[in-house]
Design an enzyme around this catalytic site. Structure first.
Site, PDB file in Angstrom:
ATOM      1  N   TYR A 142       0.825  -1.164  -0.448  1.00 41.77           N
ATOM      2  CA  TYR A 142      -0.177   0.358   0.149  1.00 41.77           C
ATOM      3  C   TYR A 142       1.002   1.126   0.239  1.00 41.77           C
ATOM      4  O   TYR A 142       2.243   1.571   0.771  1.00 41.77           O
ATOM      5  CB  TYR A 142      -1.456  -0.574   1.469  1.00 41.77           C
ATOM      6  CG  TYR A 142      -1.660   1.283   1.691  1.00 41.77           C
ATOM      7  CD1 TYR A 142      -2.687   1.347   0.704  1.00 41.77           C
ATOM      8  CD2 TYR A 142      -1.910   2.558   2.402  1.00 41.77           C
ATOM      9  CE1 TYR A 142      -3.525   2.685   0.124  1.00 41.77           C
ATOM     10  CE2 TYR A 142      -2.205   2.854   2.444  1.00 41.77           C
ATOM     11  CZ  TYR A 142      -3.732   2.975   0.901  1.00 41.77           C
ATOM     12  OH  TYR A 142      -4.393   4.453   1.332  1.00 41.77           O
ATOM     13  N   ASP A 234       9.147   3.276   0.595  1.00 47.18           N
ATOM     14  CA  ASP A 234       8.341   3.811   1.349  1.00 47.18           C
ATOM     15  C   ASP A 234       8.455   3.723   2.911  1.00 47.18           C
ATOM     16  O   ASP A 234       7.521   2.552   3.412  1.00 47.18           O
ATOM     17  CB  ASP A 234       6.263   3.032   0.671  1.00 47.18           C
ATOM     18  CG  ASP A 234       4.992   4.303   1.483  1.00 47.18           C
ATOM     19  OD1 ASP A 234       5.928   5.122   2.323  1.00 47.18           O
ATOM     20  OD2 ASP A 234       4.865   3.233   0.503  1.00 47.18           O
ATOM     21  N   LYS A 263       3.471  10.090   8.599  1.00 46.17           N
ATOM     22  CA  LYS A 263       3.000   9.694   9.362  1.00 46.17           C
ATOM     23  C   LYS A 263       4.123  10.511  11.059  1.00 46.17           C
ATOM     24  O   LYS A 263       3.496  11.833  11.253  1.00 46.17           O
ATOM     25  CB  LYS A 263       3.544   8.061   9.896  1.00 46.17           C
ATOM     26  CG  LYS A 263       1.375   7.971   8.836  1.00 46.17           C
ATOM     27  CD  LYS A 263       1.577   6.365   9.057  1.00 46.17           C
ATOM     28  CE  LYS A 263      -0.084   6.389   7.780  1.00 46.17           C
ATOM     29  NZ  LYS A 263       0.340   5.286   6.796  1.00 46.17           N
TER      30      LYS A 263
HETATM   31  C1  LIG Z   1      -0.535   5.552   5.635  1.00 45.82           C
HETATM   32  C2  LIG Z   1       0.692   4.895   4.496  1.00 45.82           C
HETATM   33  C3  LIG Z   1       0.606   5.931   3.191  1.00 45.82           C
HETATM   34  C4  LIG Z   1      -0.181   7.138   2.972  1.00 45.82           C
HETATM   35  O1  LIG Z   1      -0.556   7.925   3.902  1.00 45.82           O
HETATM   36  P1  LIG Z   1      -1.764   9.221   3.823  1.00 45.82           P
HETATM   37  O2  LIG Z   1      -1.101   9.961   4.219  1.00 45.82           O
HETATM   38  O3  LIG Z   1      -2.210   8.356   4.714  1.00 45.82           O
HETATM   39  O4  LIG Z   1      -1.649   9.758   2.855  1.00 45.82           O
HETATM   40  C5  LIG Z   1       0.956   5.109   2.142  1.00 45.82           C
HETATM   41  N1  LIG Z   1       2.096   4.635   2.211  1.00 45.82           N
HETATM   42  C6  LIG Z   1       2.731   3.341   3.537  1.00 45.82           C
HETATM   43  C7  LIG Z   1       3.806   2.680   3.414  1.00 45.82           C
HETATM   44  C8  LIG Z   1       1.807   3.714   4.134  1.00 45.82           C
HETATM   45  O5  LIG Z   1       1.671   3.314   5.683  1.00 45.82           O
END
Ligand SMILES: *Cc1c(COP(=O)(O)O)cnc(C)c1O
Length: 445
Positions: A142, A234, A263
């Site tokens: 994701y 990521d 985050k």
């Molecule tokens: C939460 C998340 C995203 C997306 O971040 P948002 O601030 O919700 O747009 C992308 N990659 C990873 C691995 C995530 O955990």
């Protein structure tokens, strides 16, 4: 537990917001509780019910709901001085300096407003830098709500996973299962010269928490080197959580070319960031030609919250505390499962944890991973533990969501609402919170 107020609020919400929420995971059945306020490691809902909170905003809250004095005063001062300006501020430079000092592969950083925006910009940057279009992502990885990664399928037989995305986006996205080095080699054998980047989380954190098998990231790193492709980590979830301030890449000793953050780096406010080697990051406008821009990017309130949160973590034993409790939780869960559900798997590392309701157990527990699946080949569970997103999907996901989650909620424990999303320990949690939660697990599993 009484949920009248939450029910009434959801009734109103359904009239004016799709599904009654602003982010789909929040719409638990039959209706979510509405939060009135946070309190340390707990949340209190609109009906006054109190829960131990292991959702922690789905990851951003390293310190819990009470901002330490230095974070709170920085945020309040920034807000009082006018929230934002459209001109640079010192606090952006300070946070960029902090990130580049601590994260091994990052020499420069561009701040944006969400993890999604970070991965969108990172993919554009990788394509712009290499002059290639294709990216490789993990099946059921994701990376936020972006066109290029919302794909399903296998290898080069991919299709958009949501209506509203033209097929042509998926044409440029190749998928491989996580932890399968042969699949990665095959996709590079066939498409190597067209691959701009491999984009992966260092640990799958949105699909059950899957730890990499030994050597997997090295394989990806090697394939990218051999084919002139970029490796993008990521670290939106793992950043400043797994491996502490050096992030997961430091823990695994792998240097990606580009890293995305989100985050925690915003201290609980909307944030994202793209970091990496100067030579690559300087391709962003205005230094380079790859367009990247944002009205709110580097927002002073967010930057202050992120900076003071990370400084606080650097100056206190935050990571020792949350990782210690993480271990206490995971080994406690393991003990419960051995008695009650030996087929289930405890996953997670550092301050992340989850129980995956896998269907097959080992014959023995001797020499198994004690505090969260580490994908050790010697572990008796190795042949059963989930290796990729597809394996997690084969678990008892309905049981988890429909029976287990509500049972935990009724016992005052707030977990992420489905089998797939990670759960988090924060600095405000105590050993007693963990032990109380373990009691609830014992009853609910
Ligand atoms: C939460 C998340 C995203 C997306 O971040 P948002 O601030 O919700 O747009 C992308 N990659 C990873 C691995 C995530 O955990």
């Amino acid at each position: 537990m009484n949920h009248e107020q939450s029910r009434a609020l959801y009734d109103r919400a359904l009239s004016v917001m799709p599904g009654g929420v602003n982010s789909s995971v929040r719409a638990v059945r039959p209706y979510p509780f509405f939060v009135q306020k946070g309190d340390g490691g707990h949340v209190v809902d609109a009906d006054g019910n109190r829960y131990i909170d292991f959702v922690m905003g789905y990851g951003p809250l390293l310190l819990g709901h009470d901002m330490p004095e230095q974070v709170q005063s920085a945020v309040q001062q920034r807000a009082a001085e006018g929230p934002m300006y459209g001109a640079p501020t010192e606090v952006e430079v300070e946070l960029a300096e902090f990130v580049t000092r601590h994260v091994p592969s990052v020499e420069m950083v561009r701040f944006v407003n969400s993890g999604t925006e970070a991965t969108v910009s990172a993919v554009r940057l990788a394509r712009g830098y290499t002059g290639r279009d294709k990216i490789v992502v993990m099946q059921s990885g994701y990376h936020g709500a972006q066109e290029s990664t919302l794909v399903e399928g296998e290898g080069d037989h991919t299709a958009p996973s949501s209506p509203g995305i033209p097929e042509s986006f998926a044409e440029h996205t190749l998928t491989v299962p996580f932890n399968d080095p042969d699949a990665a080699r095959d996709v590079f054998d066939e498409h190597g010269d067209d691959i701009a980047a491999v984009l992966t989380e260092p640990i799958l954190g949105n699909y059950g928490i899957v730890h990499p098998i030994d050597g997997y990231h090295e394989t990806l790193r090697g394939l990218c080197n051999d084919h002139g492709s970029l490796l993008i980590f990521d670290e939106v979830i793992t950043g400043f959580r797994v491996g502490g301030l050096q992030c997961a890449q430091g823990k695994f000793d792998i240097e990606p070319d580009i890293t995305t953050f989100g985050k925690i780096v915003g201290g609980g406010f909307p944030v994202g960031a793209i970091g990496g080697k100067s030579e690559i990051i300087e391709q962003f406008t205005p230094a380079g030609d790859v367009f990247q821009s944002g009205t709110f990017s580097g927002h002073p309130v967010t930057m202050a919250a992120g900076l003071e949160t990370l400084r606080y973590a650097a100056e206190h034993d935050v990571y020792d505390h949350v990782n210690g409790l993480g271990e206490r939780m995971r080994s406690g869960l393991q003990d419960i499962l051995e008695d009650q559900a030996p087929e289930y798997t405890v996953v997670g590392t550092d301050s992340m944890f989850k129980v995956v309701f896998t269907r097959d157990g080992p014959d023995t527990f001797e020499g198994h991973c004690e505090a969260g699946c580490q994908q050790r080949p010697e572990c008796p569970r190795y042949d059963h533990c989930p290796k990729d997103g597809g394996d997690v999907k084969q678990a008892e996901t309905e049981r988890w969501e429909r029976l287990f989650w509500p049972a935990m909620k009724e016992r005052g424990v707030f977990l992420t609402a489905n089998q797939f999303e990670s759960q988090f320990i924060c600095d405000a949690h105590t050993a007693e919170d963990v032990d109380d939660a373990l009691e609830a697990y014992k009853e609910a599993i």
